[in-house]
Structures are given as structure tokens and as C-alpha cells.
Design a protein around this motif. Structure first.
Motif, PDB file in Angstrom:
ATOM      1  N   ALA A  31       0.848  -1.196   0.000  1.00 46.83           N
ATOM      2  CA  ALA A  31       0.000   0.000   0.000  1.00 46.83           C
ATOM      3  C   ALA A  31       0.877   1.236   0.000  1.00 46.83           C
ATOM      4  N   GLY A  32       0.392   2.313  -0.604  1.00 44.54           N
ATOM      5  CA  GLY A  32       1.083   3.594  -0.564  1.00 44.54           C
ATOM      6  C   GLY A  32       0.902   4.219   0.803  1.00 44.54           C
ATOM      7  N   PRO A  33       1.468   5.414   0.984  1.00 47.23           N
ATOM      8  CA  PRO A  33       1.309   6.058   2.284  1.00 47.23           C
ATOM      9  C   PRO A  33      -0.156   6.362   2.565  1.00 47.23           C
ATOM     10  N   ALA A  34      -0.544   6.227   3.796  1.00 50.25           N
ATOM     11  CA  ALA A  34      -1.928   6.507   4.186  1.00 50.25           C
ATOM     12  C   ALA A  34      -2.145   8.015   4.177  1.00 50.25           C
ATOM     13  N   ASN A  35      -3.344   8.427   3.820  1.00 55.45           N
ATOM     14  CA  ASN A  35      -3.644   9.854   3.920  1.00 55.45           C
ATOM     15  C   ASN A  35      -4.565  10.051   5.106  1.00 55.45           C
ATOM     16  N   CYS A  36      -4.720  11.292   5.495  1.00 56.81           N
ATOM     17  CA  CYS A  36      -5.587  11.592   6.637  1.00 56.81           C
ATOM     18  C   CYS A  36      -6.617  12.639   6.235  1.00 56.81           C
ATOM     19  N   GLY A  37      -7.171  12.467   5.046  1.00 53.56           N
ATOM     20  CA  GLY A  37      -8.229  13.350   4.568  1.00 53.56           C
ATOM     21  C   GLY A  37      -7.718  14.398   3.604  1.00 53.56           C
ATOM     22  N   VAL A  38      -8.627  15.182   3.089  1.00 53.26           N
ATOM     23  CA  VAL A  38      -8.290  16.281   2.192  1.00 53.26           C
ATOM     24  C   VAL A  38      -8.400  17.570   2.994  1.00 53.26           C
ATOM     25  N   ASP A  43      -8.583  29.888   0.620  1.00 56.84           N
ATOM     26  CA  ASP A  43      -8.783  30.206  -0.799  1.00 56.84           C
ATOM     27  C   ASP A  43      -9.614  29.152  -1.517  1.00 56.84           C
ATOM     28  N   GLY A  44      -9.834  28.001  -0.856  1.00 56.83           N
ATOM     29  CA  GLY A  44     -10.521  26.898  -1.515  1.00 56.83           C
ATOM     30  C   GLY A  44      -9.574  25.930  -2.193  1.00 56.83           C
ATOM     31  N   ASN A  45      -8.255  26.147  -2.062  1.00 56.04           N
ATOM     32  CA  ASN A  45      -7.270  25.199  -2.600  1.00 56.04           C
ATOM     33  C   ASN A  45      -7.365  23.895  -1.819  1.00 56.04           C
ATOM     34  N   LYS A  46      -7.324  22.790  -2.524  1.00 55.98           N
ATOM     35  CA  LYS A  46      -7.379  21.470  -1.879  1.00 55.98           C
ATOM     36  C   LYS A  46      -5.982  20.860  -1.865  1.00 55.98           C
ATOM     37  N   TYR A  47      -5.679  20.188  -0.756  1.00 54.57           N
ATOM     38  CA  TYR A  47      -4.363  19.587  -0.567  1.00 54.57           C
ATOM     39  C   TYR A  47      -4.508  18.129  -0.154  1.00 54.57           C
ATOM     40  N   ALA A  48      -3.665  17.287  -0.719  1.00 46.23           N
ATOM     41  CA  ALA A  48      -3.556  15.914  -0.253  1.00 46.23           C
ATOM     42  C   ALA A  48      -2.847  15.943   1.100  1.00 46.23           C
ATOM     43  N   THR A  49      -3.083  14.943   1.907  1.00 45.18           N
ATOM     44  CA  THR A  49      -2.396  14.811   3.193  1.00 45.18           C
ATOM     45  C   THR A  49      -1.730  13.448   3.248  1.00 45.18           C
ATOM     46  N   VAL A  50      -0.813  13.294   4.168  1.00 48.93           N
ATOM     47  CA  VAL A  50      -0.115  12.022   4.319  1.00 48.93           C
ATOM     48  C   VAL A  50       0.143  11.769   5.803  1.00 48.93           C
ATOM     49  N   GLN A  51      -0.097  10.545   6.221  1.00 45.08           N
ATOM     50  CA  GLN A  51       0.185  10.119   7.590  1.00 45.08           C
ATOM     51  C   GLN A  51       1.605   9.583   7.624  1.00 45.08           C
ATOM     52  N   ILE A  52       2.465  10.206   8.433  1.00 48.67           N
ATOM     53  CA  ILE A  52       3.848   9.755   8.588  1.00 48.67           C
ATOM     54  C   ILE A  52       4.037   9.452  10.065  1.00 48.67           C
ATOM     55  N   MET A  58       0.470  17.974   5.509  1.00 47.97           N
ATOM     56  CA  MET A  58       0.075  18.309   4.150  1.00 47.97           C
ATOM     57  C   MET A  58       1.075  17.611   3.239  1.00 47.97           C
ATOM     58  N   ALA A  59       0.595  17.047   2.146  1.00 48.70           N
ATOM     59  CA  ALA A  59       1.484  16.383   1.190  1.00 48.70           C
ATOM     60  C   ALA A  59       1.929  17.355   0.093  1.00 48.70           C
ATOM     61  N   GLN A  60       1.466  18.599   0.172  1.00 53.68           N
ATOM     62  CA  GLN A  60       1.811  19.621  -0.809  1.00 53.68           C
ATOM     63  C   GLN A  60       2.117  20.916  -0.070  1.00 53.68           C
ATOM     64  N   ASN A  61       2.875  21.806  -0.735  1.00 52.96           N
ATOM     65  CA  ASN A  61       3.174  23.110  -0.151  1.00 52.96           C
ATOM     66  C   ASN A  61       1.956  24.018  -0.232  1.00 52.96           C
ATOM     67  N   LEU A  62       1.820  24.881   0.774  1.00 50.95           N
ATOM     68  CA  LEU A  62       0.709  25.815   0.859  1.00 50.95           C
ATOM     69  C   LEU A  62       0.727  26.790  -0.324  1.00 50.95           C
ATOM     70  N   ARG A  63      -0.487  27.161  -0.812  1.00 48.89           N
ATOM     71  CA  ARG A  63      -0.618  28.072  -1.958  1.00 48.89           C
ATOM     72  C   ARG A  63      -1.517  29.268  -1.663  1.00 48.89           C
ATOM     73  N   THR A  64      -1.933  29.470  -0.438  1.00 52.20           N
ATOM     74  CA  THR A  64      -2.926  30.490  -0.130  1.00 52.20           C
ATOM     75  C   THR A  64      -2.406  31.915  -0.341  1.00 52.20           C
ATOM     76  N   LYS A  65      -3.325  32.803  -0.745  1.00 50.11           N
ATOM     77  CA  LYS A  65      -3.053  34.241  -0.827  1.00 50.11           C
ATOM     78  C   LYS A  65      -3.909  34.982   0.195  1.00 50.11           C
ATOM     79  N   ILE A  66      -5.143  34.513   0.399  1.00 44.51           N
ATOM     80  CA  ILE A  66      -6.066  35.165   1.332  1.00 44.51           C
ATOM     81  C   ILE A  66      -5.559  34.968   2.757  1.00 44.51           C
ATOM     82  N   GLY A  67      -5.649  36.012   3.532  1.00 43.88           N
ATOM     83  CA  GLY A  67      -5.205  35.922   4.919  1.00 43.88           C
ATOM     84  C   GLY A  67      -3.743  36.241   5.085  1.00 43.88           C
ATOM     85  N   VAL A  68      -3.033  36.453   3.960  1.00 47.60           N
ATOM     86  CA  VAL A  68      -1.628  36.821   4.024  1.00 47.60           C
ATOM     87  C   VAL A  68      -1.579  38.330   4.155  1.00 47.60           C
TER      88      VAL A  68
END
Length: 188
Positions: A31-38, A43-52, A58-68
Motif C-alpha cells: 500500500a502507498g502512504p496513508a492519507n488523513c483526509g483532504v 482560498d478553496g485550494n485542496k491539498y492531499a495529506t499524508v500520515q507519517i 500536508m502532502a503539498q506546499n501551501l498556496r494560499t493568498k487570502i489571509g496573508v
């Protein structure tokens, strides 16, 4: 789950006679790495997650602009694949200028609710080391501009180093808080 191999023996019974038994094996794939939800940011950007290990990242780098607040000043938009590389933020923007009071305290910063900027302790506790985070080689920004793109990937921690000017990054080295690094959030 690890790959598992099973032995199989099949025989046919007709009346009182037993036909020749067939034997063989088959395996289940690893099996690949387990995720822990989306995860969804403001901003509404969706990110994969990974259980380590015990940590959910987060399995991806943040991309948000709002709130910055203020000028994050690092136009990673020049890199064509923002889904892969995310955005870069100064430490002050990433943490909303809030240092971890202790090595294990949680600073939300620009992370979504229920997530935080990792501490130096969080980074050192990643099962399998920083390599397990599979950071894209986005490089970083300093006073010379984009540096090390294609060679290294770094993320901020919320842990400061030696006063007000520096903070730790994912290699547990320290850098000026004015530099631009990627952000990965860790679930509280």
C-alpha cells in the motif's frame, strides 16, 4: 500495509475421488502512504495529506493568498507549476509573526484551522526524516532572488533561532526571517 504473500492449494472432490491438487501463490501489493483526509485552505485550494508515523502532514506546499497580511514578496508564480511548488512566504507572514514559545508549542500562522506551522521538534520527529515529506525542489528566496530552484526544498518552522532575526527551516539550519520558504502545515 506491507506486501503479503499467500500460498493456495486447490483440490476438487468428486464422489470419493480426489483430483490432483493445484498449488500456487499470490501477493497483495504494498500500500502507498496513508492519507488523513483532504485539507482545504481559505482560498478553496485542496491539498492531499499524508500520515507519517503519528503525524498528519500536508502532502503539498501551501498556496494560499487570502489571509496573508502585508507583502509576502516572493512571486513563486514565475514558476509555472504552483500546484507542485506552492508559494513562498517570509517567516513573519507564515507565522503571523508569532514564534513558538517552546519547541513543542503550536503556531497556526497562515495554516488552516486545526493545523499549524511545524516546530523544529516536529521536523526532527518526522519518521523517516525530512525526506519522508517529499518536498519539491522549489528552492528559496533571499536578497539575491530565487536560489537553489531544482536543487533543494525547504519549509519554515515556527521555532526562532538566537533572537529576533533568524528562524529554523526544515533542514534544522537557521535563516533570516526575511527569506522566502515554502510552508507545510501539520495537523494539531
Amino acid at each position: 500495509a506491507a506486501e503479503t504473500e499467500y500460498a493456495v492449494k486447490v483440490a476438487a472432490v468428486c464422489g470419493e475421488s480426489l483430483s490432483e491438487a493445484l498449488t500456487g501463490t499470490f501477493s497483495t501489493p504494498k500500500a502507498g502512504p496513508a492519507n488523513c483526509g483532504v485539507l482545504v485552505d481559505i482560498d478553496g485550494n485542496k491539498y492531499a495529506t499524508v500520515q507519517i508515523g503519528e503525524q498528519c502532514w500536508m502532502a503539498q506546499n501551501l498556496r494560499t493568498k487570502i489571509g496573508v497580511t502585508g507583502d509576502y514578496g516572493y512571486p513563486l508564480d514565475i514558476v509555472s507549476d504552483s500546484l507542485l511548488y506552492g508559494r513562498m512566504y517570509s517567516w513573519t507572514v507564515a507565522t503571523n509573526n508569532t514564534a513558538a514559545e517552546a519547541y513543542d508549542s503550536k503556531v497556526q500562522g497562515i495554516c488552516p484551522t486545526g493545523w499549524h506551522i511545524p516546530t523544529a521538534t516536529d521536523i526532527s520527529n518526522v519518521q523517516g526524516g525530512v525526506a519522508a515529506l517529499n518536498l519539491p525542489k522549489a528552492g528559496y528566496y533571499n536578497t539575491a532572488g530565487l536560489v537553489s530552484f531544482g536543487n533543494n526544498g525547504f519549509i519554515w518552522t515556527s521555532t526562532t533561532f538566537d533572537g529576533d532575526s533568524d528562524a529554523y527551516n526544515s533542514n534544522l539550519g537557521h535563516s533570516s526571517k526575511l527569506y522566502g520558504y515554502s510552508v507545510r502545515c501539520l495537523k494539531d
